[in-house]
Design an enzyme around this catalytic site. Structure first.
Site, PDB file in Angstrom:
ATOM      1  N   GLU A 286       0.839  -1.218   0.000  1.00 27.15           N
ATOM      2  CA  GLU A 286       0.000   0.000   0.000  1.00 27.15           C
ATOM      3  C   GLU A 286       0.862   1.252   0.000  1.00 27.15           C
ATOM      4  OE1 GLU A 286      -2.329   0.091   3.562  1.00 27.15           O
ATOM      5  OE2 GLU A 286      -3.523  -1.636   3.017  1.00 27.15           O
ATOM      6  N   ARG A 289       3.652   7.634  -0.506  1.00 25.02           N
ATOM      7  CA  ARG A 289       4.733   8.591  -0.712  1.00 25.02           C
ATOM      8  C   ARG A 289       5.776   8.134  -1.730  1.00 25.02           C
ATOM      9  NH1 ARG A 289       6.288  11.980   3.677  1.00 25.02           N
ATOM     10  NH2 ARG A 289       5.307  10.407   5.007  1.00 25.02           N
ATOM     11  N   ARG A 325       3.331  20.377   5.383  1.00 22.39           N
ATOM     12  CA  ARG A 325       4.299  19.481   6.018  1.00 22.39           C
ATOM     13  C   ARG A 325       5.341  20.204   6.871  1.00 22.39           C
ATOM     14  NH1 ARG A 325       7.315  16.202   4.047  1.00 22.39           N
ATOM     15  NH2 ARG A 325       6.752  14.481   5.411  1.00 22.39           N
ATOM     16  N   CYS A 356      -1.091  34.579   8.268  1.00 20.01           N
ATOM     17  CA  CYS A 356      -0.859  35.260   9.540  1.00 20.01           C
ATOM     18  C   CYS A 356      -0.590  34.272  10.656  1.00 20.01           C
ATOM     19  CB  CYS A 356      -2.049  36.146   9.863  1.00 20.01           C
ATOM     20  SG  CYS A 356      -2.340  37.315   8.547  1.00 20.01           S
ATOM     21  N   GLU A 357       0.493  33.558  10.570  1.00 18.81           N
ATOM     22  CA  GLU A 357       0.926  32.602  11.590  1.00 18.81           C
ATOM     23  C   GLU A 357       2.439  32.546  11.509  1.00 18.81           C
ATOM     24  OE1 GLU A 357      -0.867  29.796  13.220  1.00 18.81           O
ATOM     25  OE2 GLU A 357      -2.814  29.926  12.217  1.00 18.81           O
ATOM     26  N   TYR A 384       1.320  14.150   0.012  1.00 13.51           N
ATOM     27  CA  TYR A 384       0.820  14.884   1.177  1.00 13.51           C
ATOM     28  C   TYR A 384       1.059  16.387   1.019  1.00 13.51           C
ATOM     29  CZ  TYR A 384       0.933  10.080   2.766  1.00 13.51           C
ATOM     30  OH  TYR A 384       0.760   8.717   2.843  1.00 13.51           O
TER      31      TYR A 384
END
Ligand code: LLP
Length: 429
Positions: A286, A289, A325, A356-357, A384
């Site tokens: 399975e 990535r 990520r 804004c972080e 991802y």
């Protein structure tokens, strides 16, 4: 120092970065930024690297790849894999609908996940999926009821938590005792015995998945031995296992990691299974990535260069909503300037987005020779990346293109701003 992974499908030609035969600068100009760029060749080669181990020279199949589509579920990517003969590993009714829309066949779908709803079970039973990977007695009980109400027998496999350490980031290890996943090793036999009594469940397999971005083979061999031991024990109590799903998790190189090559990895596991006398089992992989991670990058434009008191900031038009990520796992993605800027001085920047972080960063302390308006490529973003993106700060999600030789296909349009609140309603006056 910025370390760049070895890539297939992307390369530097005449000092300019290319996806296959198309320069990234041309893609940025035609489609704007931020844009995810995928290489069909890289996707195909990664899939075929698994197939090289899964097929014997005489054409007999030793194993099958079920692409874990949570890594990247764009229909065009699913379609490329479906045409190559892939099965799919899904975790929601939404993913099932995507497989069907992309031309995948439901009888090659395994349905994983720890919290399947009734509606999702109904959809998967009606579609005729190959197998449900179940993780608890309540889930087993629910599936038996739902299948019974439809008069369908559900093919099932139980996901074992083998309690091995995959030696990866704690957020992406899944096969340790403290993780929410799988059935505790010591409870597996009893759970299979409970399943054997359920009239609308047919036991067909066993599965495990120990984590993601795993760069060593030993945790797999440990997990495999524990699962093989269970298969023998189950046989002893009259429960026959037909297929063994080893999960995904093979890592990729983001910088200087050296995971085993895909074919070597798959051959090692398949040879181990055969050497231990389990060659009669149908084997499933399975991977997510390792099929798509290095087949994609995120193209972005520099909005501003902002010198700071202790750091210099390179503010780009991609942000944590496009690529989560780094913010979520402090993950490293190599970042390169797509044009030759040898004339600009080298400056060390934090590459950050407009959100804004303070956690909105894509790369830290990267030496770059760049100017405002230049484009950067954030590498190894095929897995991802888009699938974890959001509309935070009411930002439309990026466009996606797939390059095939010298042709660029738009495979997802950039989201328009209006579409972001099209389903919202203000209260009546
Ligand atoms: N099978 C199951 C049951 C899984 O839970 C996963 C991934 C896979 C297969 C595929 O694993 P892969 O071959 O891609 O490692 N968002 C994280 C990764 C989460 C992985 C979750 N499960 C990241 O960006 O690193």
């Amino acid at each position: 120092m910025s370390l760049i992974p070895q890539l297939n499908g992307f390369s530097i030609k005449n000092n300019n970065w290319h996806a296959e035969d198309v320069s990234l600068a041309n893609i940025a100009q035609e489609f704007g930024t931020p844009t995810y760029v995928y290489s069909r060749k890289a996707l195909t080669d990664a899939f075929n690297a698994y197939e090289a181990a899964c097929l014997r020279p005489n054409g007999d199949r030793r194993a099958r790849v079920h692409y874990a589509m949570k890594a990247n579920s764009n229909l065009a990517i699913l379609n490329v894999f479906a045409k190559l003969g892939a099965g799919f590993d899904i975790v929601s009714a939404g993913e099932l609908a995507r497989v069907l829309a992309a031309g995948g066949s439901p009888d090659k779908v395994v349905f994983s996940g720890v919290g399947k709803s009734k509606a999702e079970m109904v959809a998967a039973l009606q579609a005729g999926v190959k197998c449900f990977n179940l993780e608890s007695i309540p889930e087993l009980t629910r599936l038996n009821e739902v299948a019974g109400s439809l008069g369908i027998k559900a093919r099932i496999s139980l996901r074992v938590n083998p309690d091995v350490d995959p030696k990866t980031h704690p957020y992406i290890s899944t096969g340790l005792k403290g993780n929410k996943f799988g059935i505790a090793y010591d409870d597996v036999i009893a759970t299979y015995q409970a399943a054997a009594k359920m009239p609308f469940c047919e036991i067909v397999g066993i599965d495990c998945h120990i984590g993601s971005q795993i760069t060593e083979i030993s945790p797999y061999l440990d997990a495999l031995d524990r699962v093989l031991h269970l298969i023998t024990a189950l046989n002893g109590v009259g429960i026959k296992i037909r297929h063994l799903d080893i999960g995904g998790g093979l890592g990729i190189s983001y910088t200087n990691e050296t995971p085993p090559a895909i074919t070597d990895f798959a051959n090692t596991l398949l040879n181990h299974i055969e050497a231990k006398g389990y060659g009669h089992l149908e084997v499933l992989f399975e991977p997510g990535r390792s099929l798509v991670g290095n087949a994609g990058l995120l193209l972005t434009t520099i909005e501003y260069l902002k010198p700071g008191e202790t750091k210099n900031f390179c503010i780009v038009d991609a942000a944590m909503n496009d690529l989560m990520r780094p913010a979520m796992y402090e993950a490293y993605h190599a970042i390169v300037s797509i044009n030759d800027k040898s004339a600009s001085p080298e400056v060390t920047y934090d590459i950050v987005g407009p959100i804004c972080e303070s956690g909105d960063w894509l790369g830290r302390d990267r030496p770059l020779k760049v100017a405002q308006g230049d484009q950067l490529a954030i590498l190894s973003a095929g897995a991802y990346g888009f699938t974890m993106s959001s509309n935070y700060n009411t930002r439309g999600r990026a466009a996606e293109v797939m390059v095939d030789g010298s042709t660029v296909h738009l495979i997802r349009e950039r989201e328009s701003i209006e579409s972001l609140f099209a389903n919202e309603k203000i209260l009546p006056a």
